[in-house]
Scaffold this motif. Sequence first.
Motif, PDB file in Angstrom:
ATOM      1  N   ARG A  43      28.789 -50.889  58.304  1.00 54.34           N
ATOM      2  CA  ARG A  43      29.888 -51.649  57.704  1.00 54.34           C
ATOM      3  C   ARG A  43      30.727 -52.366  59.027  1.00 54.34           C
ATOM      4  N   GLY A  44      31.148 -53.567  58.735  1.00 53.48           N
ATOM      5  CA  GLY A  44      32.152 -53.886  59.728  1.00 53.48           C
ATOM      6  C   GLY A  44      32.991 -54.897  59.290  1.00 53.48           C
ATOM      7  N   ILE A  45      34.117 -55.263  59.956  1.00 49.72           N
ATOM      8  CA  ILE A  45      34.806 -56.400  59.950  1.00 49.72           C
ATOM      9  C   ILE A  45      35.278 -57.182  61.011  1.00 49.72           C
ATOM     10  N   VAL A  46      35.428 -58.607  60.621  1.00 53.06           N
ATOM     11  CA  VAL A  46      35.545 -59.623  61.660  1.00 53.06           C
ATOM     12  C   VAL A  46      37.436 -59.407  61.943  1.00 53.06           C
ATOM     13  N   LYS A  47      37.385 -59.200  63.144  1.00 52.57           N
ATOM     14  CA  LYS A  47      38.968 -59.141  63.632  1.00 52.57           C
ATOM     15  C   LYS A  47      39.156 -60.249  64.837  1.00 52.57           C
ATOM     16  N   PRO A  48      40.378 -60.706  64.691  1.00 55.43           N
ATOM     17  CA  PRO A  48      40.782 -61.807  65.720  1.00 55.43           C
ATOM     18  C   PRO A  48      41.146 -61.126  66.914  1.00 55.43           C
ATOM     19  N   VAL A  49      40.627 -62.021  68.120  1.00 57.16           N
ATOM     20  CA  VAL A  49      41.119 -61.394  69.506  1.00 57.16           C
ATOM     21  C   VAL A  49      42.483 -61.618  69.757  1.00 57.16           C
ATOM     22  N   VAL A  50      43.226 -62.723  69.266  1.00 55.28           N
ATOM     23  CA  VAL A  50      44.532 -63.009  69.343  1.00 55.28           C
ATOM     24  C   VAL A  50      45.139 -63.288  68.104  1.00 55.28           C
ATOM     25  N   GLU A  51      46.051 -62.651  67.841  1.00 52.77           N
ATOM     26  CA  GLU A  51      47.185 -62.866  66.766  1.00 52.77           C
ATOM     27  C   GLU A  51      48.532 -62.206  66.982  1.00 52.77           C
ATOM     28  N   ALA A  52      49.389 -62.876  66.282  1.00 44.68           N
ATOM     29  CA  ALA A  52      50.795 -62.729  66.544  1.00 44.68           C
ATOM     30  C   ALA A  52      51.719 -62.921  65.576  1.00 44.68           C
ATOM     31  N   VAL A  53      52.765 -62.139  65.480  1.00 40.59           N
ATOM     32  CA  VAL A  53      53.959 -62.412  64.483  1.00 40.59           C
ATOM     33  C   VAL A  53      55.024 -63.076  65.410  1.00 40.59           C
ATOM     34  N   ILE A  54      55.318 -64.067  65.319  1.00 41.30           N
ATOM     35  CA  ILE A  54      56.574 -64.904  66.056  1.00 41.30           C
ATOM     36  C   ILE A  54      57.886 -64.394  65.554  1.00 41.30           C
ATOM     37  N   ALA A  55      58.949 -63.719  66.530  1.00 40.46           N
ATOM     38  CA  ALA A  55      60.134 -63.549  65.892  1.00 40.46           C
ATOM     39  C   ALA A  55      61.290 -64.152  66.697  1.00 40.46           C
ATOM     40  N   SER A  56      62.341 -64.443  66.120  1.00 38.19           N
ATOM     41  CA  SER A  56      63.415 -65.136  66.604  1.00 38.19           C
ATOM     42  C   SER A  56      64.080 -64.238  68.023  1.00 38.19           C
ATOM     43  N   GLU A  57      64.617 -65.171  68.795  1.00 36.92           N
ATOM     44  CA  GLU A  57      65.253 -64.511  70.067  1.00 36.92           C
ATOM     45  C   GLU A  57      66.864 -64.600  69.863  1.00 36.92           C
ATOM     46  N   ILE A  58      67.226 -65.538  68.908  1.00 35.52           N
ATOM     47  CA  ILE A  58      68.794 -65.882  68.878  1.00 35.52           C
ATOM     48  C   ILE A  58      69.110 -65.877  67.446  1.00 35.52           C
ATOM     49  N   GLN A  59      70.332 -65.826  67.355  1.00 35.14           N
ATOM     50  CA  GLN A  59      70.881 -66.036  65.682  1.00 35.14           C
ATOM     51  C   GLN A  59      71.204 -67.548  65.387  1.00 35.14           C
TER      52      GLN A  59
END
Length: 285
Positions: A43-59
Amino acid sequence: MIHRHPFHMLCLVLSLIILPAGGSLAKEGGRNSLPSSDLQTVRGIVKPVVEAVIASEIQALVKEMPFRDGDAFKKGDLLVEFECAKYRAELSAAQADLDARQKTVINNEELASLHGIGRLEVDISQAELKKAQAVLKRAQVIVQGCRIPAPFAGQVVKTLVHPYESVNPYDDLVSIVSNQDLDIELIVPSSSLRWITRKLSFSFNIDETQQAYAAEVVEIGARVDPVSQTIRVFGRFHKHPTGVLAGMSGSAEFPDGTFPTQSSFKPSTKPLSSPTSTMKRTAEH
């Protein structure tokens, strides 16, 4: 009336006890005689090479988020824009202060050349100029954070905030993924290390699409899990599969002839000599 000898009765009882146990041991021996690596599908699973959670740098206040969950975007497209009137005003003030510091330095250098002021005043004005340059650079970085472009082409997995909401630094904004570059992660028995190698071709059958895709092994994990006795193996599709998304699962089928017919480990059957027998032979000589 037939009389049975007690010895015959004892033999009958022992035969009833030993035969079932021997049969079960034979079954277990037959089941365990096959190496655990002789499994043609894992068994296996397909995984992305690139993924991200974009966060804020400012208020700031979220002004715009053009893409919703599932939407596709290109590299450089706007993902999030903040209301930054305050930060742009601070940038203008920093630029004006820098201009004033530059003029001060020029004026002090001219006065110093005429011996109107000492060298200390010139050095202080130059230090103030450097400070103003740093403040301007910081203001520019903050204003750049008011618009967040897409770092790669992909799709929105989930938006974590909405327009008109206020966010703080390091708050998560949006989760994105690239479905262009996909890997296959397999969990195989550690005994498979005897035959599995890089560039080994296999077929990956995805459950969701009910189709098989050609792939090959590109990397083997660096550590065996000591509890489950398994290791991670990573594969890559030969060409990008249409309609396949990250998170899909399936089975990897390796070609016939890949597996060894039997375990290469053959323990020695020669009995070891005991210390007592060794001493006895030495005494005889």
